[in-house]
Structures are given as structure tokens and as C-alpha cells.
Scaffold this active site. Sequence first.
Site, short mmCIF file in Angstrom:
data_model
loop_
_atom_site.label_atom_id
_atom_site.label_comp_id
_atom_site.label_asym_id
_atom_site.label_seq_id
_atom_site.Cartn_x
_atom_site.Cartn_y
_atom_site.Cartn_z
N ASP A 118 0.94 -1.11 0.16
CA ASP A 118 -0.18 0.09 -0.09
C ASP A 118 1.00 1.25 -0.12
O ASP A 118 1.89 1.36 0.21
CB ASP A 118 -1.10 0.22 1.35
CG ASP A 118 -0.19 -0.27 2.55
OD1 ASP A 118 0.78 -1.04 2.70
OD2 ASP A 118 -0.29 0.73 3.35
N GLU A 119 0.21 2.43 -0.24
CA GLU A 119 0.58 3.86 -0.22
C GLU A 119 2.22 3.72 -0.89
O GLU A 119 3.00 4.50 -0.25
CB GLU A 119 0.58 4.27 1.21
CG GLU A 119 -0.89 4.48 1.36
CD GLU A 119 -1.05 5.02 3.07
OE1 GLU A 119 -2.04 5.64 3.15
OE2 GLU A 119 0.07 4.71 3.88
#
Length: 882
Positions: free
Chosen positions: A562-563
Site C-alpha cells: 500500500d501507499e
Amino acid sequence: MDFKQRTLASLIAMMPLLAQAQFSQSDVNNFAKETTLTFAVVDNFHNKDAGFLGKITLSNHSDVALPAGESDWQLYIHSVRKISTELVAGLNIEHVNGDLHRITPTKNFKGLAAGKKLELEFDAQAFIVAYTDFMPRAFFVSGDNKPAIFANTDSEDMSQFVAPFERENQLRRYNQPQDRTVLITPEIRFERNQAAASKVSKEDALKRIIPQPQKVEFNRGTATLDNSWQISFQGQLKNEVMVFMQDLQDDYGLTLKAQPDHIKVNKERLISLKVNPQLAAGKSESYTLEIDDERIEIVGSDNAGVFYAMQSLLNLLPANSQGAVEIPQLELEDSPRYGWRGMHYDNGRNYHGKDAMFKLVEQMARYKMNKLHWHFSEDEGWRLEIPDLPELTEIGGYRCFDLEERECLLTQLGTGPFKSGSGNGYLSRAEFVELLKFAKDRHVQIIPEIEGPGHARASIKAMEARYHKLADAARQSAKNNLVNKKNAGKETQQVDISAATQYLLSDPKDTSVYMTVQNYKDNSMNVCMDSTYAFLDKVTYELQQMYREAGVQLTNLHFGGDEVGAGSWVDSPICQAMFADPNNGVAGAADLKPYFTQRVAKLLEKRGISPGAWEDGLMYDRTNPFKRDEFPNKTFTANVWDNIWEWGVADRAYRLANAGYQVILSHGTHLYFDHPYEAHPEERGYYWATRYTDTQKAFNYMPDDVYANADYTRTREPIDNLEALVGRPLPKLEKPENILGMQGQVWSETIRTEEQVLAMIFPRILSVAERAWYKAPWEGDQVDSNSRTKDWAQFSAAVGLKELTKLANAGVNLHLPVPGGVINKGKLEVNTPFAYLNTEYSLDDGATWQQYTAPISVSEQQSVALRSSLNSQLKSRITHIN
């Protein structure tokens, strides 16, 4: 190898310093000890919803003056909101990395004399409406002296260094758009508690098992459980029986004899434990429980089912009972709603100690939760010893003031400049093996997460430190063993640094520029380097050995995904060489995340491990998941968290499930327990998904219909038409079998101690246990609100009457709800969300407290302080009427 310097060392090198430090160590210590540093929110309405105006105040009560003009002193603060102001009052403010900022004097600085005050107003990202958004342990340093923490900031009491939030533009996030949050007051609490209240008798509250069984019939009469009872068990249940006997003894003072069921027992009162694989049509974790006055019969479809039957029996025992215990006679049949009933725990950002993990596992098992998703690696820390890679914990396990990050990571999240600061530490290999055994005995599976390719700064910096150490040793060895000496005295050295680069996670020539959501510039593993996958495989191998030593199998491993900072790797020569190769299926930066995921999935498949990732790590774009058939794994779990409806991606749970991924519902609006319990500045936590999440809101979550949970936007606007808000058709769930279950989440940016993390989890986790195990009749697109209110009243009464006390007795620090209260026609009335939870009031501003039992006469203008109380130590935050 000449690494690009992104650390504080490079920043210091660029600024003019005096030849000698102007301050002695004594001066540094004295200034930090006697000078107070305070943060304040000046105006959240300063820049609509894009930024706020803040202030730092230095009040110099020491006898040390900061001189005018340039000097070598530096002041460091932790600010999770990136500060955009670069120059104020002759001082330069620099963002270092993550939350660390540095303040240094310029030639225009007018100095700070003893006894004087300096105010620095600054612009920063977003907004702040919670005291815990400000981090503790600002510090001061000069020259080669050791840094010193400003004494008033060396505290977990935020009031010591954060100015009060009182005005509308401090209590609300923004005014454009309008922040429609209902700011909490005692009167609003009282009204909310009254609306959901329904009188539940103590008898009914004691009978309420959490999580609620699928079917239970209570018979007349009770059984008296005492030491005269025996346990007869099927041989395979030995471990479960041992845990059960220990719990009975530790919690209720009951010492029961137990023996395998092939040994004939007397006609004494008997608890019989058996496994019948045909029970409940073979559904795993199912059980039956029958209680009469002389026999307790437990049958499980497997060992876990028997274990959960024991937990239901324990759940019926009143808190604080010892010796002989009265329990209701009943007949019970039960099976879980979901096979995945989990809790995600991040101690990568802040480590909270070994005991916190053991307490969490123990209580998860008590409430029939079976998956602990352990987020042990992050930008700010690596929390598990890997003996062959000692730098992961020697460097990655600690934060301090080390400019080159050779001894520790750069300090973050209020740790301050020393390794002794909060949030530092790790679990040893032996401790983790012990935890695995403890969890195994309680039917809790621990799923580790090696975060990558983003959120990987701790591992990246640890492996860079490893590189430097081994490369320096290789060069020194080569220097001591010169070869090929010839040609007019010229010397050629053969330096083998392959060992140093074996697990390197960063390309030394990568000039990519990016900034992550958490304001990091250098936290992406380089996905084009083979050494990255060698590292992941090495750690996975070591994890497998730990699991095997504990007698369990590592079947699931989460790799994050993620991210990832936009712009990662685009200027890495190693990646550009991949782009130039027409035969590898990687044509540009957009192909790199799927490439990384494919390599990791194949790596794990060879080891018999199912991969897992956060939802955004499995998406090409906002709506299209990676092609599922490109991964060889039968199971590939996806934690779906982003249900911020107006962001337009809240249908990913169904998109991923329909695409063939196995989905774990992890939604931010209801299941993120790093968010505040209520909309009040003194409540701990972030609030990006929702302004607050209390135990009732988590209880109201409906996992079978994701769209039915769309209640409010982030501005607190009611959502009347979800499809109109999203602006496109919402897919239906075509493969419900791919929704494996749900889990709560706690992230620990603002959580630095065991007490804090347990209070953020408990009691909200009980709502996750309830919804993951039991589907309530009121759930659905059209909620039966009356039925839900009644169900909540019964659940909350059981929590208030017995569960909070049981948790406290087990050493779990709890969040107690702040009471509601009104003065109505000269009568003080008080309530809480949990019936039977004690409340106290004070009419002398907290000097003395009395227990509230019934409305009392007071004047309409009387100042009243209120708090809830579980015991002499556990009290809620205090609230005031008038």
C-alpha cells in the site's frame, strides 16, 4: 558505494556552522530543562481544508540566551503535519523526513534572551483537532554536545506542551467545506445514550455471551460450578484442557481434576469434552454446549470448536466470582459466521512491549477471534529479531539522533533523540516462538506482514547500514591482502562486496523524487533489484523456521503493497535498464507494482505460503484489480480498507472479490481503532476516515452489505444516494464465497505505550468479535432499528456488567466511556453507553468524588464533574457540566 544522501547529515552539511559550539553541554541541558516549548492551533480555517495555522512558543526560563544571528544550535520537533513555512522570526524551518523538522537560526535571528518568549507561527498541511496530533519530545542540540529534550515535552500528558483547544476554528477541521461534526458535550452524550438505552436485567446481562451464539435456549435452574467437578476429555484435546484449567484457576479460583475419557470416572459432576467431525455438517469451529446441574457436555466439530465452547462457558461466569459459581442451565448450538475473525496490530511504528502482544492474543481467543495480523515492519521500525540480519533490529528496532543512521533510524513519532525513548524495541526470536506457541494453544493464527515495497524505510536503512559495514570490512580486507603487485609499483585491489549487496534494498544511483502520505522521501524498496527479493525470501525463510520450531505452519504472509510514493523508481538506472529490455514485460514505471507483486507471489507459492496485501497494492488504477490469473496462488487475501465513500473507491471489496481475490473487510470508517472514540480534542487518534468510531459504531457494522454502511461523508454529511455520490454504477457482489471475514485495525502513530494501545483496542474489539461471529437479524439494506437498539442494549449491558471487569482483571488497560449528563429541573442525571458501569460525580471540581446511583438535586448553575469508574485505578476522562 557512494549513496545519495537523504539524511539529516546532508542538510547540516549545507548550512554555515560556527567553528566551535557556542554552548556547553551544561548550557544545552539547562536551556532544554528550563525552557518550555508549546504547540498551539491558531486557525484551522486558515486555508479551507488544505492547511492550518499553528504556533510554537518558546518561553526561556533558563539563564541561557540564544544569541542573535547565525549559530550552530538546532531545535528539532516531531510534526506529522508537514510544515510549509520556511522562514519565520529569522529562523529557518526545514522538513527533514517523515515527521522530523529542524529549526535553525539565520543571520536575521534577533536572539532569545533569558526570561523572554518567542512565538513562531507556521503554515502546515491539513488540520489538527486532537491534542495527540502533536508529538512529544522536542529537543535541542548544539555542536558535538548530546541533545537534550525540552522537559515539558517529555511527557504523555499532552496538556504539558499543547495549548487548549477552545475556539470553533480549533475544534473544527475546516470551514470550507463545512465541518458538520457534532462536537460532543455531556448533554449530547446523555441524549445518545438514552436513545440506545433499553433496560436489561442483570440476570439477562450475565447470560449474554459475547459473541452471541447462533442458537441458545436457557432452561430453568442453575448449576453450581465448584471444585467437586471433574473434566473428562478426548485425548486430542489435551492442550485445550490445559488452557481451560489454567483459566479456571487463575480467574475463578477453581481447581478441577482432568483425565482422558478412556479412564472411567465416578458419578461426580462432570465436564465432558469430545470432538465429533460430523457436527454441524462438518463446519469447522462449531460446537454444542449443554449445562445441567450435574453435567456439562461439550462437543466440537474440531478442537477449535471445543475451545470456543469453553470460552462460552467462561463467558457465563460472573466477573470477580471465586470458588463456587452459579451458571445457567442451557442448550446451545453455535457456528461462526466467518472463518476469518481478525485483529490487525501495528507495532512497527511504535513498539509497546512483549506483554501487549500476549494480552492481545489471550483476549482475542476469549472472544473467539482467530487471526492476528501482525504489522511488525514499517518506516519507523522493524520489530522482530532475524539473527542472520542483525541490523534489522540493531538499527531498525531503534530511533535516535543519528544523522547517518548507522546506529539507529532517524527519530520519529515523538521518540526523541535517545534509544531509551518511547516506541523503541523489538521481539526477540525466542519471544516470538513463545508467542506462536501461546497463540497456537488458543487457536489464534499469527499472520506476519513484511511491509513492501512502500512503508519499508526501516528495512531499507538497516540493509544500507549492513552494506556499509560489510563493504568497509571488504575494503579493509582487500587493503590488507594486496594482489597483482607489478608495473612500477602500481597496486590493484580486488574488492568483493557481493556479501554487502546481497540483501540491499536501494539503488545507490536512484535519483527519483517522491513524497509519501506520511512525508517520507526514501521508503520504497527498489523492486527492480534481485537483492530485494533475496531479502524477502531470506526473512520468509527465517519466519518459517520460527513457526516450525513453535509447532505451527506459516501458511499466510502479508507483504503490504500500500501507499507507494508516486514517482518511486522512475529515475533508478537499474529500473530504466529493465524498461529498455523488450522481453521482460516491464515497459515503464506503471508496470513495476504488478511486477513486484508477481515475483513475491511466486516466491511465496514455492514455500507453500498464501500472500496477502492491502487493497491499493493490488490495483492498476482506481477500479481495475491486477489480473488474478497472473498469480499462481490458490488463495490471495486482500485487506480492503478504503471505504471513504466520496473518494470513489469504496466498492473495491466487491471488485476484488469478483476478480478472484479473497477479501478481508477492514474498513476505515468502522473498523479502524486508531481513530478517536468520540469527537473531542482530548481523545487519542487520527481521524482521516471518520471523526470518531465508538464501540457502538463498530457494533453497527454490517459486513454482508458493504454499501449499507454508507452513513456519512467525512464532513458528516448524510449519504442519501451512494451511487450519486460515487458517480458511477456500483458493482454487486458476484462471489460472496470470496469474502473470508473481517478484522479490526490499530495503527500506532500516536500510540506509544502498552496502556495506550490496549485502551485503543478494548473494548471496541468486542464489537468486531460479535459481528465476525454472529449475523444479527437486524442487519440488511433496510435496518430494523428497533431490533438493533435492543441488541445493542443487551450487548452493552454485558460489557458494562462483566466484560470490562474481566478484561481489567487480566491486566488489560481499557478505554472507559466518558459519561453523559444533564441537569433537568434541578436534578442531575447521568448515564453511559454501558449499563451497570459505575459513574462518579464531583461538586467541588474534582476534590472529592461520590458514586452516582440515582438523580440528585443540584442547582441549574451547579458546576458538576463526571467520570465513569471501573475500579480504584481505571477511570474515564473527566467531563464537566457548566
